[in-house]
Design a protein around this motif. Structure first.
Motif, PDB file in Angstrom:
ATOM      1  N   ILE A   1       0.851  -1.193   0.000  1.00 34.73           N
ATOM      2  CA  ILE A   1       0.000   0.000   0.000  1.00 34.73           C
ATOM      3  C   ILE A   1       0.887   1.243   0.000  1.00 34.73           C
ATOM      4  O   ILE A   1       1.678   1.462   0.923  1.00 34.73           O
ATOM      5  N   ARG A   2       0.745   2.047  -1.017  1.00 32.30           N
ATOM      6  CA  ARG A   2       1.423   3.348  -1.059  1.00 32.30           C
ATOM      7  C   ARG A   2       0.387   4.425  -0.822  1.00 32.30           C
ATOM      8  O   ARG A   2      -0.813   4.198  -0.977  1.00 32.30           O
ATOM      9  N   THR A   3       0.850   5.600  -0.471  1.00 31.71           N
ATOM     10  CA  THR A   3      -0.064   6.733  -0.303  1.00 31.71           C
ATOM     11  C   THR A   3       0.458   7.922  -1.096  1.00 31.71           C
ATOM     12  O   THR A   3       1.658   8.048  -1.342  1.00 31.71           O
ATOM     13  N   VAL A   4      -0.472   8.782  -1.466  1.00 35.19           N
ATOM     14  CA  VAL A   4      -0.138  10.035  -2.131  1.00 35.19           C
ATOM     15  C   VAL A   4      -1.231  11.039  -1.771  1.00 35.19           C
ATOM     16  O   VAL A   4      -2.394  10.667  -1.603  1.00 35.19           O
ATOM     17  N   SER A   5      -0.839  12.289  -1.629  1.00 34.64           N
ATOM     18  CA  SER A   5      -1.816  13.347  -1.369  1.00 34.64           C
ATOM     19  C   SER A   5      -1.889  14.265  -2.577  1.00 34.64           C
ATOM     20  O   SER A   5      -0.860  14.738  -3.068  1.00 34.64           O
ATOM     21  N   TYR A   6      -3.095  14.489  -3.030  1.00 31.32           N
ATOM     22  CA  TYR A   6      -3.322  15.447  -4.110  1.00 31.32           C
ATOM     23  C   TYR A   6      -3.942  16.736  -3.582  1.00 31.32           C
ATOM     24  O   TYR A   6      -4.153  17.672  -4.349  1.00 31.32           O
ATOM     25  N   GLY A   7      -4.239  16.774  -2.290  1.00 30.08           N
ATOM     26  CA  GLY A   7      -4.850  17.976  -1.735  1.00 30.08           C
ATOM     27  C   GLY A   7      -6.115  18.334  -2.493  1.00 30.08           C
ATOM     28  O   GLY A   7      -6.970  17.491  -2.727  1.00 30.08           O
ATOM     29  N   LYS A   8      -6.183  19.598  -2.910  1.00 34.91           N
ATOM     30  CA  LYS A   8      -7.365  20.060  -3.644  1.00 34.91           C
ATOM     31  C   LYS A   8      -7.164  20.052  -5.158  1.00 34.91           C
ATOM     32  O   LYS A   8      -8.003  20.549  -5.898  1.00 34.91           O
ATOM     33  N   GLU A   9      -6.078  19.444  -5.631  1.00 37.53           N
ATOM     34  CA  GLU A   9      -5.703  19.526  -7.048  1.00 37.53           C
ATOM     35  C   GLU A   9      -6.526  18.653  -7.992  1.00 37.53           C
ATOM     36  O   GLU A   9      -6.526  18.883  -9.190  1.00 37.53           O
ATOM     37  N   ARG A  10      -7.226  17.638  -7.485  1.00 37.29           N
ATOM     38  CA  ARG A  10      -7.986  16.731  -8.358  1.00 37.29           C
ATOM     39  C   ARG A  10      -9.422  16.560  -7.850  1.00 37.29           C
ATOM     40  O   ARG A  10      -9.828  15.483  -7.445  1.00 37.29           O
ATOM     41  N   PRO A  11     -10.216  17.592  -7.945  1.00 37.17           N
ATOM     42  CA  PRO A  11     -11.610  17.470  -7.484  1.00 37.17           C
ATOM     43  C   PRO A  11     -12.424  16.576  -8.427  1.00 37.17           C
ATOM     44  O   PRO A  11     -12.169  16.540  -9.626  1.00 37.17           O
ATOM     45  N   VAL A  12     -13.402  15.875  -7.857  1.00 43.89           N
ATOM     46  CA  VAL A  12     -14.332  15.103  -8.689  1.00 43.89           C
ATOM     47  C   VAL A  12     -15.618  15.878  -8.920  1.00 43.89           C
ATOM     48  O   VAL A  12     -16.365  15.577  -9.842  1.00 43.89           O
ATOM     49  N   ALA A  13     -15.874  16.854  -8.065  1.00 43.26           N
ATOM     50  CA  ALA A  13     -17.074  17.680  -8.205  1.00 43.26           C
ATOM     51  C   ALA A  13     -16.651  19.136  -8.224  1.00 43.26           C
ATOM     52  O   ALA A  13     -15.909  19.593  -7.357  1.00 43.26           O
ATOM     53  N   MET A  14     -17.109  19.838  -9.218  1.00 42.41           N
ATOM     54  CA  MET A  14     -16.797  21.261  -9.326  1.00 42.41           C
ATOM     55  C   MET A  14     -17.896  22.050  -8.622  1.00 42.41           C
ATOM     56  O   MET A  14     -19.055  21.671  -8.659  1.00 42.41           O
ATOM     57  N   GLY A  15     -17.509  23.109  -7.974  1.00 46.63           N
ATOM     58  CA  GLY A  15     -18.485  23.943  -7.304  1.00 46.63           C
ATOM     59  C   GLY A  15     -17.988  24.359  -5.936  1.00 46.63           C
ATOM     60  O   GLY A  15     -17.133  23.707  -5.337  1.00 46.63           O
ATOM     61  N   SER A  16     -18.520  25.472  -5.471  1.00 50.79           N
ATOM     62  CA  SER A  16     -18.168  25.997  -4.155  1.00 50.79           C
ATOM     63  C   SER A  16     -19.383  25.906  -3.251  1.00 50.79           C
ATOM     64  O   SER A  16     -19.929  26.909  -2.807  1.00 50.79           O
ATOM     65  N   ASN A  17     -19.798  24.668  -2.997  1.00 54.09           N
ATOM     66  CA  ASN A  17     -20.950  24.433  -2.131  1.00 54.09           C
ATOM     67  C   ASN A  17     -20.706  23.139  -1.348  1.00 54.09           C
ATOM     68  O   ASN A  17     -19.805  22.363  -1.667  1.00 54.09           O
ATOM     69  N   GLU A  18     -21.532  22.912  -0.341  1.00 53.37           N
ATOM     70  CA  GLU A  18     -21.318  21.761   0.541  1.00 53.37           C
ATOM     71  C   GLU A  18     -21.382  20.428  -0.206  1.00 53.37           C
ATOM     72  O   GLU A  18     -20.628  19.507   0.091  1.00 53.37           O
ATOM     73  N   SER A  19     -22.252  20.321  -1.202  1.00 53.40           N
ATOM     74  CA  SER A  19     -22.367  19.079  -1.962  1.00 53.40           C
ATOM     75  C   SER A  19     -21.053  18.746  -2.683  1.00 53.40           C
ATOM     76  O   SER A  19     -20.568  17.614  -2.621  1.00 53.40           O
ATOM     77  N   ALA A  20     -20.473  19.718  -3.358  1.00 61.16           N
ATOM     78  CA  ALA A  20     -19.207  19.508  -4.065  1.00 61.16           C
ATOM     79  C   ALA A  20     -18.081  19.247  -3.073  1.00 61.16           C
ATOM     80  O   ALA A  20     -17.255  18.347  -3.272  1.00 61.16           O
ATOM     81  N   TRP A  21     -18.043  20.016  -1.995  1.00 60.92           N
ATOM     82  CA  TRP A  21     -16.974  19.837  -1.003  1.00 60.92           C
ATOM     83  C   TRP A  21     -17.031  18.436  -0.394  1.00 60.92           C
ATOM     84  O   TRP A  21     -16.002  17.782  -0.216  1.00 60.92           O
ATOM     85  N   ALA A  22     -18.224  17.946  -0.093  1.00 59.79           N
ATOM     86  CA  ALA A  22     -18.369  16.620   0.524  1.00 59.79           C
ATOM     87  C   ALA A  22     -17.856  15.512  -0.407  1.00 59.79           C
ATOM     88  O   ALA A  22     -17.261  14.537   0.052  1.00 59.79           O
ATOM     89  N   GLN A  23     -18.065  15.658  -1.709  1.00 56.67           N
ATOM     90  CA  GLN A  23     -17.588  14.659  -2.667  1.00 56.67           C
ATOM     91  C   GLN A  23     -16.072  14.691  -2.828  1.00 56.67           C
ATOM     92  O   GLN A  23     -15.461  13.674  -3.167  1.00 56.67           O
TER      93      GLN A  23
END
Length: 171
Positions: free
Chosen positions: A139-161
């Motif tokens: 098992i390896r790990t990597v952090s992408y932080g906020k660089e690879r979102p799956v949901a676009m938008g500045s709302n709770e729904s997008a942030w939760a995804q």
């Protein structure tokens, strides 16, 4: 003598041919029964994704290759624990498979903060898998932080995804 012999032979053959006169029988014999001949089969081609691919992993874990986190959190809750147990079962069954756990965050916060939070999320998932008996070396790990979102938008729904850890097959 040859003529006499030839004449006798001719008469004998005519009589023999006359005796062979074919007439149709009154009743025809039954048709031969159809026997099923086995169709030769070659090696079967497996259907579906190959073992050790991302598609096979996702199918086997029923899409539970993603776990989600609360804002600024990296704790494994009961729902996440169930998903990770499902992943561990797959990894125990297929010992040749290695994975990378990707840590992700939503868009809020600095780049540095989000990379650190993504790393904590990936490590939390990794540590849980290790606690279930999966060798740490797989098992390896990597952090992408906020660089690879799956949901676009500045709302709770997008942030939760976007607050997630994703397990990805690497071999």
């Amino acid at each position: 003598m040859n003529i006499r012999f030839a004449s006798v032979a001719l008469v004998a053959s005519t009589v023999a041919l006359a005796a062979c006169n074919k007439q149709a029988p009154e009743e025809l014999p039954p048709a031969p029964a159809q026997t099923a001949t086995p169709t030769p089969t070659g090696p079967t081609t497996p259907t579906g994704p190959s073992v050790g691919t991302q598609a096979h992993f996702e199918n086997a874990v029923s899409g539970q290759n993603v776990i989600y986190f609360d804002t600024d959190g990296y704790d494994i809750d009961s729902e996440d624990a169930q998903a990770l147990r499902t992943q561990a079962s797959y990894l125990q069954q297929y010992g040749q498979v290695t994975v990378t756990v990707e840590g992700h965050t939503d868009e809020r916060g600095t780049r540095e903060y989000n990379l650190a939070l993504g790393e904590r999320r990936a490590n939390a998932a990794k540590n849980y898998l290790v606690s279930l008996g999966i060798p740490e070396s797989r098992i390896r790990t990597v952090s992408y932080g906020k660089e690879r979102p799956v949901a676009m938008g500045s709302n709770e729904s997008a942030w939760a995804q976007n607050r997630r850890a994703v397990t990805v097959v690497v071999n």
